[in-house]
Design a protein around this motif. Sequence first.
Motif, short mmCIF file in Angstrom:
data_model
loop_
_atom_site.label_atom_id
_atom_site.label_comp_id
_atom_site.label_asym_id
_atom_site.label_seq_id
_atom_site.Cartn_x
_atom_site.Cartn_y
_atom_site.Cartn_z
N ALA A 30 12.22 25.08 -66.43
CA ALA A 30 12.54 23.77 -65.87
C ALA A 30 14.05 23.60 -65.83
O ALA A 30 14.74 23.80 -66.83
N GLY A 31 14.57 23.22 -64.66
CA GLY A 31 16.00 23.02 -64.52
C GLY A 31 16.79 24.29 -64.29
O GLY A 31 18.02 24.29 -64.37
N GLY A 32 16.11 25.41 -63.99
CA GLY A 32 16.82 26.67 -63.72
C GLY A 32 17.77 26.54 -62.54
O GLY A 32 17.55 25.74 -61.63
N LYS A 33 18.81 27.35 -62.54
CA LYS A 33 19.89 27.19 -61.57
C LYS A 33 19.83 28.18 -60.41
O LYS A 33 20.82 28.36 -59.70
N GLY A 34 18.68 28.81 -60.20
CA GLY A 34 18.58 29.79 -59.12
C GLY A 34 18.97 29.24 -57.75
O GLY A 34 19.64 29.92 -56.97
N ARG A 35 18.60 28.00 -57.45
CA ARG A 35 18.87 27.43 -56.14
C ARG A 35 20.31 26.95 -55.98
O ARG A 35 20.73 26.61 -54.87
N LEU A 36 21.06 26.90 -57.07
CA LEU A 36 22.43 26.39 -57.01
C LEU A 36 23.47 27.50 -57.14
O LEU A 36 24.65 27.21 -57.29
N MET A 37 23.03 28.75 -57.08
CA MET A 37 23.97 29.83 -57.35
C MET A 37 25.07 29.96 -56.30
O MET A 37 26.19 30.38 -56.61
N THR A 38 24.80 29.59 -55.07
CA THR A 38 25.87 29.63 -54.06
C THR A 38 27.00 28.69 -54.45
O THR A 38 28.18 29.06 -54.44
N GLU A 39 26.64 27.46 -54.83
CA GLU A 39 27.65 26.48 -55.22
C GLU A 39 28.36 26.90 -56.51
O GLU A 39 29.59 26.76 -56.62
N ILE A 40 27.61 27.41 -57.47
CA ILE A 40 28.22 27.80 -58.75
C ILE A 40 29.16 28.99 -58.56
O ILE A 40 30.27 29.02 -59.10
N ASN A 41 28.75 29.97 -57.77
CA ASN A 41 29.61 31.14 -57.55
C ASN A 41 30.88 30.80 -56.79
O ASN A 41 31.90 31.48 -56.94
N GLN A 42 30.83 29.77 -55.98
CA GLN A 42 32.04 29.35 -55.28
C GLN A 42 33.07 28.75 -56.24
O GLN A 42 34.26 28.76 -55.95
N ILE A 43 32.62 28.25 -57.37
CA ILE A 43 33.50 27.59 -58.32
C ILE A 43 33.97 28.54 -59.42
O ILE A 43 35.12 28.45 -59.88
#
Length: 290
Positions: A30-43
Amino acid sequence: MRVVIPDLIIIMKISNLLHQQNHRAFLKWAGGKGRLMTEINQILPRDKTCLIEPFVGAGSVFLNTHFERYVLFDINPDLIHLFNLIKQDAEEYIRTTQSYFEHPKSNTEAFYYHQRNQFNCSRDLFERAVLFLYLNRFGYNGLCRYNLRNEFNVPFGRFKKIYFPEKELRYFAEKAQRAEFKCGDFSEAFKFADTQSVIYCDPPYAPLDQATNFTGYAGNKFTLTHQTKLAEVARHTAQRLNITVIISNHDTPFTRQIYQGAQITPLKVQRFISQNTGQRSCVKELLAIF
């Protein structure tokens, strides 16, 4: 015969696509970050050699970033023991765990609750690691929850089909050779930071309703006081070492207040917000960058 050298730009694009491949965690979370990796990798900074995660969870950020080494913490000892066992001997772990998934009664309520009881009674680290994955995949909604006696108490999930994540386990085991997995709270994790580190924090989220004071995790309570302390430690560490510290959380007046001074990147994440899986909602989240 003329040899045609591929255009360098094409090669770079192919390389980038390979690096952007999303590797799924072998655990539901629950709350895994798989779908946000594009945004996280940009930062995430690209000039650092070590990623530190004080709240590694299922490891989606670890699996989808490219650092020379990783220091990965979590306060849940079952999770850390599991990761270290896979790192040491993935083949034996996969072989043993797969037998639970292939059992004729594996996807039945009676079998699930028997294994849950066995998990709660067992002190054998290998057995607990095997049962942890079984309970995770067959339990309700990828939850990891313990009661006040520190007993795993997630109910049976009633899934029609169950997937055994062999491919994901093997990729995790391969990448785990570059990682250290440690059990401890976030304050311990920050002690490992140096000038070559970047720190990404994905704590139990602050409640959308601030009247709800805590989030239970691994038999512990992550209170609003813990949220504030994490923000303070992140701010201090970023300033002291001149490094980047990133925190994910709900976007609320409370989190905006405790992350004062950080660069705030707002996000809208579509996820389930009730037991009715037909009801999805875009929930406001943020990345605070110190």
